[in-house]
Design a protein around this motif. Sequence first.
Motif, short mmCIF file in Angstrom:
data_model
loop_
_atom_site.label_atom_id
_atom_site.label_comp_id
_atom_site.label_asym_id
_atom_site.label_seq_id
_atom_site.Cartn_x
_atom_site.Cartn_y
_atom_site.Cartn_z
N ALA A 2 0.84 -1.20 0.00
CA ALA A 2 0.00 0.00 0.00
C ALA A 2 0.87 1.25 0.00
CB ALA A 2 -0.90 0.00 1.22
N LYS A 3 0.42 2.23 -0.73
CA LYS A 3 1.14 3.50 -0.83
C LYS A 3 0.91 4.31 0.44
CE LYS A 3 1.42 7.62 -3.67
NZ LYS A 3 0.83 8.37 -4.76
N THR A 4 1.99 4.93 0.94
CA THR A 4 1.88 5.79 2.10
C THR A 4 1.21 7.10 1.70
OG1 THR A 4 3.87 4.86 3.07
CG2 THR A 4 3.17 7.00 3.90
N VAL A 5 0.20 7.49 2.46
CA VAL A 5 -0.50 8.74 2.21
C VAL A 5 0.08 9.79 3.15
CG1 VAL A 5 -2.74 9.90 2.28
CG2 VAL A 5 -2.59 7.51 1.53
N LYS A 6 0.43 10.95 2.60
CA LYS A 6 0.99 12.02 3.41
C LYS A 6 -0.05 12.53 4.41
CE LYS A 6 4.12 13.87 -0.06
NZ LYS A 6 4.45 15.08 -0.85
N GLU A 7 0.44 13.02 5.54
CA GLU A 7 -0.45 13.57 6.57
C GLU A 7 -1.25 14.74 6.02
OE1 GLU A 7 0.20 15.75 10.79
OE2 GLU A 7 1.18 13.80 10.59
N THR A 8 -0.62 15.60 5.22
CA THR A 8 -1.35 16.77 4.68
C THR A 8 -2.47 16.34 3.74
OG1 THR A 8 0.34 17.00 2.96
CG2 THR A 8 0.56 18.41 4.91
N THR A 9 -2.28 15.24 3.01
CA THR A 9 -3.33 14.73 2.13
C THR A 9 -4.50 14.23 2.96
OG1 THR A 9 -1.66 14.10 0.50
CG2 THR A 9 -3.83 13.05 0.30
N THR A 10 -4.20 13.53 4.04
CA THR A 10 -5.26 13.04 4.93
C THR A 10 -5.97 14.21 5.60
OG1 THR A 10 -3.99 11.02 5.34
CG2 THR A 10 -5.75 11.53 6.90
N GLU A 11 -5.23 15.21 6.04
CA GLU A 11 -5.84 16.39 6.64
C GLU A 11 -6.83 17.05 5.67
OE1 GLU A 11 -2.79 19.11 7.89
OE2 GLU A 11 -2.30 17.92 9.65
N GLN A 12 -6.42 17.19 4.42
CA GLN A 12 -7.30 17.84 3.43
C GLN A 12 -8.55 17.01 3.21
OE1 GLN A 12 -6.84 21.03 2.15
NE2 GLN A 12 -8.99 20.65 1.67
N SER A 13 -8.40 15.70 3.17
CA SER A 13 -9.55 14.80 3.01
C SER A 13 -10.52 14.96 4.18
CB SER A 13 -9.05 13.36 2.91
OG SER A 13 -10.10 12.45 2.96
N ILE A 14 -10.00 15.05 5.39
CA ILE A 14 -10.83 15.22 6.57
C ILE A 14 -11.51 16.59 6.54
CG2 ILE A 14 -10.78 15.48 9.09
CD1 ILE A 14 -8.51 13.34 9.06
N LYS A 15 -10.77 17.63 6.20
CA LYS A 15 -11.35 18.98 6.11
C LYS A 15 -12.48 19.01 5.09
CE LYS A 15 -8.17 22.21 5.71
NZ LYS A 15 -6.88 22.89 5.46
N ASP A 16 -12.25 18.39 3.93
CA ASP A 16 -13.29 18.34 2.89
C ASP A 16 -14.55 17.63 3.39
OD1 ASP A 16 -11.53 19.64 1.18
OD2 ASP A 16 -11.01 17.83 0.05
N LEU A 21 -20.16 17.79 5.33
CA LEU A 21 -21.17 17.46 6.34
C LEU A 21 -21.77 18.70 7.00
CD1 LEU A 21 -19.29 14.46 8.00
CD2 LEU A 21 -21.36 14.33 6.59
N GLY A 22 -21.35 19.89 6.55
CA GLY A 22 -21.91 21.13 7.08
C GLY A 22 -21.18 21.68 8.29
N GLY A 23 -20.00 21.16 8.56
CA GLY A 23 -19.23 21.61 9.72
C GLY A 23 -18.25 22.71 9.38
N TYR A 24 -17.53 23.13 10.40
CA TYR A 24 -16.50 24.16 10.30
C TYR A 24 -15.20 23.56 10.79
CZ TYR A 24 -13.81 28.33 11.44
OH TYR A 24 -12.82 29.27 11.52
N VAL A 25 -14.08 23.85 10.10
CA VAL A 25 -12.80 23.26 10.47
C VAL A 25 -11.66 24.24 10.23
CG1 VAL A 25 -12.49 22.16 8.19
CG2 VAL A 25 -11.31 21.21 10.20
N ILE A 26 -10.68 24.19 11.12
CA ILE A 26 -9.46 24.97 10.92
C ILE A 26 -8.26 24.07 11.18
CG2 ILE A 26 -10.45 27.22 11.52
CD1 ILE A 26 -9.09 26.92 14.29
N LYS A 27 -7.16 24.40 10.50
CA LYS A 27 -5.88 23.74 10.74
C LYS A 27 -5.18 24.50 11.85
CE LYS A 27 -1.79 21.79 9.91
NZ LYS A 27 -1.43 20.67 10.70
N ASN A 28 -4.82 23.81 12.92
CA ASN A 28 -4.09 24.44 14.01
C ASN A 28 -2.62 24.51 13.63
OD1 ASN A 28 -6.31 24.74 15.83
ND2 ASN A 28 -6.22 22.55 16.19
#
Length: 146
Positions: A2-16, A21-28
């Motif tokens: 399996a290919k390693t997914v970068k943390e920033t890619t996962t963060e963007q996926s979670i933010k999206d 889902l109608g929520g609000y998100v910020i990167k700390n």
Amino acid sequence: MAKTVKETTTEQSIKDEIIRLGGYVIKNQAYGATGKGKPDLSACLYGMYVGLEVKRSKGECETTAAQLTHLIRITKAGGLAYITKTADCLTNSNYDTMNIVESTLENIDEVTHDELKLIMTQINKTDFKWCKLNIVDNKLIYHIYH
């Protein structure tokens, strides 16, 4: 393999997903003045505060004592706290395997460094997709999804 997914890619996926889902998100942002261990993402979803510590899909991705301390504080305050490698933690709990671990902490208000190290070892030794922290009867319980 399996290919390693970068943390920033996962963060963007979670933010999206949170926005979808109608929520609000910020990167700390992490730098000296903000202190150690704050979750990577803070969100408000369905009226709840959500703290998310995001990890890479493979490789070194251990949770630190400072990170775990913040996640425990979030949970104690009534928020949701996750250590995650996927946006699935927000919408799907139907994983084939889930371990529920009750920590041996006597008092969640007075967690020692040794107790944090034990919990970190239990979480970090597993190849998990996500882990959700809960507090029940002043005991830390964490659900580890594979």
